[in-house]
Design an enzyme around this catalytic site. Structure first.
Site, mmCIF file in Angstrom:
data_model
loop_
_atom_site.group_PDB
_atom_site.id
_atom_site.type_symbol
_atom_site.label_atom_id
_atom_site.label_comp_id
_atom_site.label_asym_id
_atom_site.label_seq_id
_atom_site.Cartn_x
_atom_site.Cartn_y
_atom_site.Cartn_z
ATOM 1 N N HIS A 151 0.820 -1.214 0.000
ATOM 2 C CA HIS A 151 0.000 0.000 0.000
ATOM 3 C C HIS A 151 0.859 1.272 0.000
ATOM 4 O O HIS A 151 0.353 2.350 -0.299
ATOM 5 C CB HIS A 151 -0.967 0.005 1.183
ATOM 6 C CG HIS A 151 -0.349 0.283 2.519
ATOM 7 N ND1 HIS A 151 0.011 -0.718 3.402
ATOM 8 C CD2 HIS A 151 -0.028 1.447 3.131
ATOM 9 C CE1 HIS A 151 0.504 -0.173 4.498
ATOM 10 N NE2 HIS A 151 0.499 1.132 4.356
ATOM 11 N N ASP A 166 0.158 -7.595 1.472
ATOM 12 C CA ASP A 166 0.588 -6.213 1.642
ATOM 13 C C ASP A 166 2.107 -6.088 1.576
ATOM 14 O O ASP A 166 2.736 -5.404 2.388
ATOM 15 C CB ASP A 166 0.070 -5.646 2.966
ATOM 16 C CG ASP A 166 0.186 -4.123 3.019
ATOM 17 O OD1 ASP A 166 0.207 -3.493 1.944
ATOM 18 O OD2 ASP A 166 0.280 -3.565 4.131
ATOM 19 N N SER A 224 4.868 2.525 7.744
ATOM 20 C CA SER A 224 4.559 1.344 6.945
ATOM 21 C C SER A 224 5.768 0.903 6.124
ATOM 22 O O SER A 224 6.387 1.704 5.429
ATOM 23 C CB SER A 224 3.392 1.624 6.002
ATOM 24 O OG SER A 224 2.177 1.598 6.688
#
Length: 434
Positions: free
Chosen positions: A165, A195, A277
């Site tokens: 993402h 992911d 992230s």
């Protein structure tokens, strides 16, 4: 000898007389003296062993801490002896001494060269409507930021793992290294269901000075993590640059769902903020045990963050680093019809989760490999597959005509056993798996 001196012989005679007159008392005294001597010897031995052990431990710890700064330290990229023809990363357990929970500066100093900031230019197309209901496409330009971990290298490229993402919808991906230099990266491969993404930077786009400073990350084992274990999170929080947060493992194998995808994650109480992230979750040795993901973090609850366990996704990362862009007709074909065995079916029919083979094509690669109806496929080339969608996805980037392995659950004598078959994949043009 003077008159006040008693000889050893006289003493012995006195003790003998005492023992004859009071045998029980004499024996008790002898026993007490013997027990006292034994106790003294044990205490002395324990003290010696303790001193030696403490000295050795302190000496080894001091030396290793002096050498590593409290964490794993990799050689500079430019000084590594040779490179991989095929990039492969593995777990490196017990590679360093633990850090103090009150000071993680040594860990951070050694790991920071293996962590990069990722900045993306994102372009999305949306449809806007005017007063009369007429639709018109509109392009929206924006930026996003995240973090990446230097995970491996080939002869020509440096590989960086991050969250999918982070780079989704990006038209340009820029990587910033620990020396503040930047380079444009290309997306090597993505796995939306996990992911995960790997981007690469060509070596010829990096200066020798940068190559001298950056490092490949050292990997630990997320399988060895324990609840309550100390962890460190490093990431490009809020896009402001690398920052550090610390905490503890709150839970393991925490089932979390986001956007229809469910993963078993590490739950931590270290702050995982936007921009973190794709960053590194480290154990006290400075080894990567997880990949932080804000996508799965709970914004409604304070100090609840999640990370993808590194040991579970290593096969996927290795696949992404070595994935080829195949032309149509070059991808692999096996020749089966399969049906998903999900958690509900698994519980109801006592079958392993995977792909149940309902039909094997005649003279297909599957038949030649020895696959049978009723076998359950759980992996291809070491990569776990649980659905037909994942199965077809893996075949889609596997080259036809190559050798590989199938990981199976086969029913024998009333129970399922693990088996592995060697297979030579056909070409998708020969038929379709379904």
């Amino acid at each position: 000898m003077d008159e006040n001196t008693t000889s050893a012989a006289e003493v012995n005679l006195m003790k003998a007389e005492e023992y004859r007159d009071h045998p029980d008392a004499g024996e008790n005294k002898i026993k007490k003296r013997r027990a006292g001597k034994k106790l003294a010897l044990l205490i002395a031995a324990a003290v010696v062993v303790g001193v030696v052990a403490a000295s050795v431990f302190q000496g080894v710890s001091w030396y290793r801490a002096k050498e590593s700064g409290g964490a794993v330290s990799k050689e500079p990229i430019s000084e590594l002896e040779g490179v991989f023809q095929k990039a492969v990363v593995t777990v490196e357990p017990d590679a360093a001494v633990g850090a103090s929970v009150t000071d993680v500066s040594g860990v951070v100093k050694n790991v920071m060269p293996a962590v990069v900031a990722i900045n993306c230019k994102v372009s999305k197309v949306s449809v806007g409507y005017d007063f009369f209901g007429r639709g018109r496409e509109q392009k929206e330009q924006s930026t996003s930021s995240g973090t990446g971990i230097l995970i491996g290298q080939s002869e020509r490229e440096l590989f960086i793992v991050t969250n999918n993402h982070v780079i989704a919808d990006a038209v340009e991906v820029t990587v910033e290294f620990c020396d503040k230099t930047t380079a444009v990266a290309e997306v090597k491969g993505v796995e939306e269901n996990n992911d995960l993404a790997v981007v690469c930077v060509p070596f010829d786009g990096l200066s020798f000075e940068t190559l001298r400073q950056i490092r490949l990350a050292s990997l630990g084992s997320s399988d060895d993590l324990k609840m309550g274990e100390f962890v460190i999170a490093i990431g490009n929080a809020l896009g402001y640059g690398q920052s550090v947060t610390v905490g503890y493992v709150s839970a393991l194998d925490r089932e979390v769902t986001a956007e229809g995808v469910t993963l078993d994650l590490i739950q931590v109480d270290a702050a995982i903020n936007p921009g973190n992230s794709g960053g590194a979750l480290l154990n006290a040795n400075g080894e990567v045990v997880g990949i932080n993901s804000v996508k799965y973090s709970d914004t409604d609850v304070e100090r609840v963050g999640y990370a993808i366990p590194i040991s579970e996704v290593l096969p996927i990362i290795n696949d992404l680093m070595n994935r080829e862009q195949l032309a149509e007709g070059e991808s692999a074909y096996l020749g089966i019809v399969g049906k998903d065995v999900d958690a509900v079916h698994s519980k109801s029919f006592h079958m392993p989760i995977g792909i149940c083979v309902t039909k094997v094509g005649e003279d297909s690669p599957a038949e030649r490999a020895g696959l049978h109806q009723g076998d359950i496929i759980v992996g291809i080339n070491g990569r776990t597959v649980a659905t037909m969608e994942e199965y077809l996805h893996v075949l889609g980037y596997t080259r036809g005509g190559t050798e590989g392995t199938l990981q199976l659950k086969v029913l024998e004598n009333g129970s399922y056993v693990d088996k592995e078959l060697l297979v030579v994949f056909g070409y998708r043009g020969e038929g379709e798996d379904q």
